[in-house]
Design a protein around this motif. Sequence first.
Motif, PDB file in Angstrom:
ATOM      1  N   PRO A 167       7.307  20.656  13.611  1.00 10.17           N
ATOM      2  CA  PRO A 167       7.404  20.743  12.155  1.00 10.17           C
ATOM      3  C   PRO A 167       8.443  21.793  11.752  1.00 10.17           C
ATOM      4  N   GLY A 168       9.294  21.434  10.822  1.00  9.68           N
ATOM      5  CA  GLY A 168      10.325  22.361  10.354  1.00  9.68           C
ATOM      6  C   GLY A 168      11.640  22.277  11.103  1.00  9.68           C
ATOM      7  N   ASP A 169      11.649  21.620  12.270  1.00 13.16           N
ATOM      8  CA  ASP A 169      12.903  21.453  13.011  1.00 13.16           C
ATOM      9  C   ASP A 169      13.856  20.558  12.232  1.00 13.16           C
ATOM     10  N   PHE A 170      15.147  20.828  12.377  1.00 10.51           N
ATOM     11  CA  PHE A 170      16.138  19.880  11.886  1.00 10.51           C
ATOM     12  C   PHE A 170      16.162  18.706  12.853  1.00 10.51           C
ATOM     13  N   LEU A 171      16.588  17.554  12.373  1.00  7.21           N
ATOM     14  CA  LEU A 171      16.651  16.361  13.208  1.00  7.21           C
ATOM     15  C   LEU A 171      18.042  16.189  13.782  1.00  7.21           C
ATOM     16  N   SER A 172      18.110  15.642  14.975  1.00  7.62           N
ATOM     17  CA  SER A 172      19.408  15.313  15.555  1.00  7.62           C
ATOM     18  C   SER A 172      20.040  14.208  14.715  1.00  7.62           C
ATOM     19  N   GLU A 173      21.331  14.119  14.783  1.00  7.72           N
ATOM     20  CA  GLU A 173      22.014  13.081  14.011  1.00  7.72           C
ATOM     21  C   GLU A 173      21.566  11.688  14.446  1.00  7.72           C
ATOM     22  N   SER A 174      21.380  11.490  15.747  1.00  6.95           N
ATOM     23  CA  SER A 174      20.981  10.166  16.224  1.00  6.95           C
ATOM     24  C   SER A 174      19.586   9.791  15.725  1.00  6.95           C
ATOM     25  N   LEU A 175      18.653  10.742  15.717  1.00  6.81           N
ATOM     26  CA  LEU A 175      17.312  10.458  15.212  1.00  6.81           C
ATOM     27  C   LEU A 175      17.358  10.193  13.710  1.00  6.81           C
ATOM     28  N   ALA A 176      18.113  11.001  12.981  1.00  5.23           N
ATOM     29  CA  ALA A 176      18.226  10.813  11.533  1.00  5.23           C
ATOM     30  C   ALA A 176      18.798   9.434  11.210  1.00  5.23           C
ATOM     31  N   LEU A 177      19.845   9.038  11.925  1.00  4.88           N
ATOM     32  CA  LEU A 177      20.458   7.733  11.676  1.00  4.88           C
ATOM     33  C   LEU A 177      19.506   6.596  12.037  1.00  4.88           C
ATOM     34  N   ASP A 178      18.768   6.753  13.115  1.00  9.58           N
ATOM     35  CA  ASP A 178      17.795   5.733  13.519  1.00  9.58           C
ATOM     36  C   ASP A 178      16.742   5.553  12.427  1.00  9.58           C
ATOM     37  N   LEU A 179      16.218   6.664  11.918  1.00  9.09           N
ATOM     38  CA  LEU A 179      15.233   6.594  10.847  1.00  9.09           C
ATOM     39  C   LEU A 179      15.829   5.948   9.594  1.00  9.09           C
ATOM     40  N   GLN A 180      17.046   6.322   9.266  1.00 13.97           N
ATOM     41  CA  GLN A 180      17.701   5.763   8.082  1.00 13.97           C
ATOM     42  C   GLN A 180      17.914   4.258   8.217  1.00 13.97           C
ATOM     43  N   LEU A 181      18.185   3.797   9.426  1.00 13.44           N
ATOM     44  CA  LEU A 181      18.342   2.358   9.645  1.00 13.44           C
ATOM     45  C   LEU A 181      17.058   1.596   9.323  1.00 13.44           C
ATOM     46  N   TYR A 182      15.921   2.270   9.436  1.00  6.60           N
ATOM     47  CA  TYR A 182      14.637   1.651   9.101  1.00  6.60           C
ATOM     48  C   TYR A 182      14.234   1.906   7.651  1.00  6.60           C
ATOM     49  N   GLY A 183      15.113   2.554   6.907  1.00  7.13           N
ATOM     50  CA  GLY A 183      14.854   2.783   5.490  1.00  7.13           C
ATOM     51  C   GLY A 183      14.139   4.080   5.166  1.00  7.13           C
ATOM     52  N   VAL A 184      13.931   4.918   6.172  1.00  6.89           N
ATOM     53  CA  VAL A 184      13.264   6.199   5.944  1.00  6.89           C
ATOM     54  C   VAL A 184      14.272   7.152   5.309  1.00  6.89           C
ATOM     55  N   HIS A 185      13.846   7.813   4.237  1.00  6.43           N
ATOM     56  CA  HIS A 185      14.726   8.772   3.563  1.00  6.43           C
ATOM     57  C   HIS A 185      14.780  10.062   4.374  1.00  6.43           C
ATOM     58  N   VAL A 186      15.978  10.424   4.826  1.00  4.19           N
ATOM     59  CA  VAL A 186      16.178  11.659   5.591  1.00  4.19           C
ATOM     60  C   VAL A 186      17.195  12.505   4.830  1.00  4.19           C
TER      61      VAL A 186
END
Length: 79
Positions: A27-46
Amino acid sequence: MTQRELLERWWGTLDAPGRRDVLEVEPGDFLSESLALDLQLYGVHVPDVAVAFDVDGLVRRVVVHVQPRELTDFLTGVR
């Protein structure tokens, strides 16, 4: 779809090693770019934030990805 539903859909696509990697995010960690992009591809707001810092008189900017509260809550539930 809610953010929770999007996270559940994304989680369902991960293999065991992928899930282990994601569970290392605290909790509180920044996300790696690859994880952020993966989540965004599924529509998750990052959310992303630009961070500026000075290195020897040159201003550098880096974009970091903030862990969405919904992801923090989701991972807490999975753990």
